[in-house]
Design a protein around this motif. Structure first.
Motif, PDB file in Angstrom:
ATOM      1  N   MET A 129       0.829  -1.185   0.000  1.00 29.32           N
ATOM      2  CA  MET A 129       0.000   0.000   0.000  1.00 29.32           C
ATOM      3  C   MET A 129       0.883   1.262   0.000  1.00 29.32           C
ATOM      4  SD  MET A 129      -3.219   1.035   0.070  1.00 29.32           S
ATOM      5  CE  MET A 129      -4.282  -0.110   0.846  1.00 29.32           C
ATOM      6  N   CYS A 130       1.945   1.207   0.799  1.00 27.42           N
ATOM      7  CA  CYS A 130       2.845   2.368   0.884  1.00 27.42           C
ATOM      8  C   CYS A 130       3.517   2.639  -0.456  1.00 27.42           C
ATOM      9  CB  CYS A 130       3.891   2.159   1.971  1.00 27.42           C
ATOM     10  SG  CYS A 130       3.209   2.179   3.636  1.00 27.42           S
ATOM     11  N   ARG A 131       3.929   1.572  -1.130  1.00 27.28           N
ATOM     12  CA  ARG A 131       4.586   1.738  -2.437  1.00 27.28           C
ATOM     13  C   ARG A 131       3.627   2.370  -3.435  1.00 27.28           C
ATOM     14  NH1 ARG A 131       8.909   0.985  -5.024  1.00 27.28           N
ATOM     15  NH2 ARG A 131       9.035   0.220  -7.135  1.00 27.28           N
ATOM     16  N   LEU A 132       2.391   1.916  -3.463  1.00 22.16           N
ATOM     17  CA  LEU A 132       1.384   2.475  -4.367  1.00 22.16           C
ATOM     18  C   LEU A 132       1.148   3.949  -4.052  1.00 22.16           C
ATOM     19  CD1 LEU A 132      -0.757   2.143  -6.585  1.00 22.16           C
ATOM     20  CD2 LEU A 132      -2.324   1.303  -4.821  1.00 22.16           C
ATOM     21  N   ALA A 133       0.996   4.269  -2.788  1.00 22.64           N
ATOM     22  CA  ALA A 133       0.793   5.669  -2.393  1.00 22.64           C
ATOM     23  C   ALA A 133       1.998   6.519  -2.787  1.00 22.64           C
ATOM     24  CB  ALA A 133       0.545   5.760  -0.893  1.00 22.64           C
ATOM     25  N   TYR A 134       3.211   5.999  -2.551  1.00 20.41           N
ATOM     26  CA  TYR A 134       4.428   6.725  -2.923  1.00 20.41           C
ATOM     27  C   TYR A 134       4.455   7.016  -4.421  1.00 20.41           C
ATOM     28  CZ  TYR A 134       9.213   7.365  -4.465  1.00 20.41           C
ATOM     29  OH  TYR A 134      10.331   7.831  -5.099  1.00 20.41           O
ATOM     30  N   LEU A 135       4.171   6.003  -5.243  1.00 16.88           N
ATOM     31  CA  LEU A 135       4.210   6.182  -6.696  1.00 16.88           C
ATOM     32  C   LEU A 135       3.172   7.204  -7.156  1.00 16.88           C
ATOM     33  CD1 LEU A 135       4.765   2.470  -7.725  1.00 16.88           C
ATOM     34  CD2 LEU A 135       6.376   4.354  -8.051  1.00 16.88           C
ATOM     35  N   LEU A 136       1.993   7.163  -6.570  1.00 22.34           N
ATOM     36  CA  LEU A 136       0.962   8.128  -6.972  1.00 22.34           C
ATOM     37  C   LEU A 136       1.317   9.541  -6.534  1.00 22.34           C
ATOM     38  CD1 LEU A 136      -2.205   5.976  -6.437  1.00 22.34           C
ATOM     39  CD2 LEU A 136      -1.314   6.843  -8.585  1.00 22.34           C
ATOM     40  N   ILE A 137       1.911   9.667  -5.369  1.00 19.81           N
ATOM     41  CA  ILE A 137       2.368  10.991  -4.929  1.00 19.81           C
ATOM     42  C   ILE A 137       3.451  11.496  -5.879  1.00 19.81           C
ATOM     43  CG2 ILE A 137       3.653  12.196  -3.106  1.00 19.81           C
ATOM     44  CD1 ILE A 137       2.056  10.416  -1.100  1.00 19.81           C
ATOM     45  N   ASP A 138       4.356  10.597  -6.291  1.00 20.15           N
ATOM     46  CA  ASP A 138       5.404  10.956  -7.233  1.00 20.15           C
ATOM     47  C   ASP A 138       4.813  11.438  -8.561  1.00 20.15           C
ATOM     48  OD1 ASP A 138       8.154  11.153  -8.098  1.00 20.15           O
ATOM     49  OD2 ASP A 138       7.826   9.308  -9.230  1.00 20.15           O
ATOM     50  N   TYR A 139       3.827  10.723  -9.091  1.00 10.59           N
ATOM     51  CA  TYR A 139       3.163  11.151 -10.328  1.00 10.59           C
ATOM     52  C   TYR A 139       2.509  12.519 -10.142  1.00 10.59           C
ATOM     53  CZ  TYR A 139       3.636   6.872 -13.091  1.00 10.59           C
ATOM     54  OH  TYR A 139       4.126   5.832 -13.832  1.00 10.59           O
ATOM     55  N   SER A 140       1.826  12.705  -9.024  1.00 11.54           N
ATOM     56  CA  SER A 140       1.105  13.961  -8.796  1.00 11.54           C
ATOM     57  C   SER A 140       2.049  15.139  -8.610  1.00 11.54           C
ATOM     58  CB  SER A 140       0.188  13.820  -7.573  1.00 11.54           C
ATOM     59  OG  SER A 140      -0.786  12.838  -7.829  1.00 11.54           O
ATOM     60  N   ILE A 141       3.039  14.975  -7.758  1.00  7.93           N
ATOM     61  CA  ILE A 141       3.989  16.069  -7.531  1.00  7.93           C
ATOM     62  C   ILE A 141       4.759  16.367  -8.811  1.00  7.93           C
ATOM     63  CG2 ILE A 141       6.109  16.707  -6.311  1.00  7.93           C
ATOM     64  CD1 ILE A 141       4.918  15.313  -3.841  1.00  7.93           C
ATOM     65  N   GLY A 142       5.179  15.325  -9.511  1.00  6.42           N
ATOM     66  CA  GLY A 142       5.875  15.526 -10.782  1.00  6.42           C
ATOM     67  C   GLY A 142       5.022  16.288 -11.775  1.00  6.42           C
ATOM     68  N   TYR A 143       3.728  15.976 -11.800  1.00  5.63           N
ATOM     69  CA  TYR A 143       2.835  16.684 -12.719  1.00  5.63           C
ATOM     70  C   TYR A 143       2.775  18.160 -12.358  1.00  5.63           C
ATOM     71  CZ  TYR A 143      -1.286  18.367 -15.083  1.00  5.63           C
ATOM     72  OH  TYR A 143      -2.137  19.110 -15.858  1.00  5.63           O
ATOM     73  N   TRP A 144       2.509  18.478 -11.091  1.00  6.59           N
ATOM     74  CA  TRP A 144       2.299  19.870 -10.698  1.00  6.59           C
ATOM     75  C   TRP A 144       3.584  20.694 -10.661  1.00  6.59           C
ATOM     76  CZ3 TRP A 144      -2.155  21.852 -11.425  1.00  6.59           C
ATOM     77  CH2 TRP A 144      -3.283  21.052 -11.355  1.00  6.59           C
ATOM     78  N   ILE A 145       4.721  20.061 -10.453  1.00  6.39           N
ATOM     79  CA  ILE A 145       5.980  20.810 -10.383  1.00  6.39           C
ATOM     80  C   ILE A 145       6.696  20.874 -11.732  1.00  6.39           C
ATOM     81  CG2 ILE A 145       8.319  20.744  -9.397  1.00  6.39           C
ATOM     82  CD1 ILE A 145       7.065  19.840  -6.792  1.00  6.39           C
ATOM     83  N   VAL A 146       6.620  19.819 -12.536  1.00 11.01           N
ATOM     84  CA  VAL A 146       7.373  19.777 -13.787  1.00 11.01           C
ATOM     85  C   VAL A 146       6.471  19.937 -15.010  1.00 11.01           C
ATOM     86  CG1 VAL A 146       8.917  18.375 -15.222  1.00 11.01           C
ATOM     87  CG2 VAL A 146       9.144  18.309 -12.732  1.00 11.01           C
ATOM     88  N   ILE A 147       5.489  19.082 -15.141  1.00 11.03           N
ATOM     89  CA  ILE A 147       4.688  19.032 -16.365  1.00 11.03           C
ATOM     90  C   ILE A 147       3.761  20.234 -16.487  1.00 11.03           C
ATOM     91  CG2 ILE A 147       3.016  17.680 -17.685  1.00 11.03           C
ATOM     92  CD1 ILE A 147       5.844  16.404 -17.352  1.00 11.03           C
ATOM     93  N   ARG A 148       2.955  20.507 -15.491  1.00  5.13           N
ATOM     94  CA  ARG A 148       1.961  21.586 -15.581  1.00  5.13           C
ATOM     95  C   ARG A 148       2.602  22.940 -15.865  1.00  5.13           C
ATOM     96  NH1 ARG A 148      -2.495  22.572 -17.716  1.00  5.13           N
ATOM     97  NH2 ARG A 148      -3.653  24.193 -16.682  1.00  5.13           N
TER      98      ARG A 148
END
Length: 143
Positions: free
Chosen positions: A1-20
């Motif tokens: 569960m922790c790994r899944l949460a970590y990966l989703l946080i990584d996708y989200s933060i990466g989106y808002w800091i880099v991609i967006r």
């Protein structure tokens, strides 16, 4: 569960800091060779051992791309080319990908069973149609 949460946080933060910020400054096409949805198609690759329903629920929290190109081909040909997985597992993943695409309005299914140029043309045609539709309707997808 922790790994899944970590990966989703990584996708989200990466989106808002880099991609967006990148796409906000100027029109851009951002391509990923894999995305969060891959966690439901091949959870073993991500070392996630949770019920698929749990993974799918978490995936709703990931930023949603405008288009999702789902490339698929003959599992035997893929196994010969890549050699990483058995044909049966490639077949299972291919079917999971096609099932995902059938239930995802943003998914564009692209066959790799023809030439590279044919697959490229399918992707470019879908991308041009999407851009033309967006420019005439002004509708923007994504978070």
């Amino acid at each position: 569960m922790c790994r899944l949460a970590y990966l989703l946080i990584d996708y989200s933060i990466g989106y808002w800091i880099v991609i967006r910020p990148t796409i906000a400054r100027r029109p851009a096409i951002v391509l990923f060779d894999r995305y969060a949805y891959d966690m439901a198609i091949d959870p073993r690759r991500f070392r996630i051992d949770l019920p698929i329903r749990c993974i799918r629920w978490f995936l709703q929290l990931a930023p949603r791309p405008d288009l999702i190109f789902c490339l698929h081909g003959d599992p035997t040909v893929i196994a010969r080319r890549k050699g990483e997985l058995p044909v049966a597992e490639i077949g299972r993943q291919t079917q999971a990908l096609l099932d995902f695409a059938a239930n995802e309005s943003r998914a564009i299914v692209v066959s790799t069973e023809g030439t590279v140029e044919q697959a490229r043309d399918q992707v470019l045609t879908a991308l041009l149609e999407f851009c033309a539709q967006r420019s005439t309707t002004g509708v923007r997808h994504g978070p």
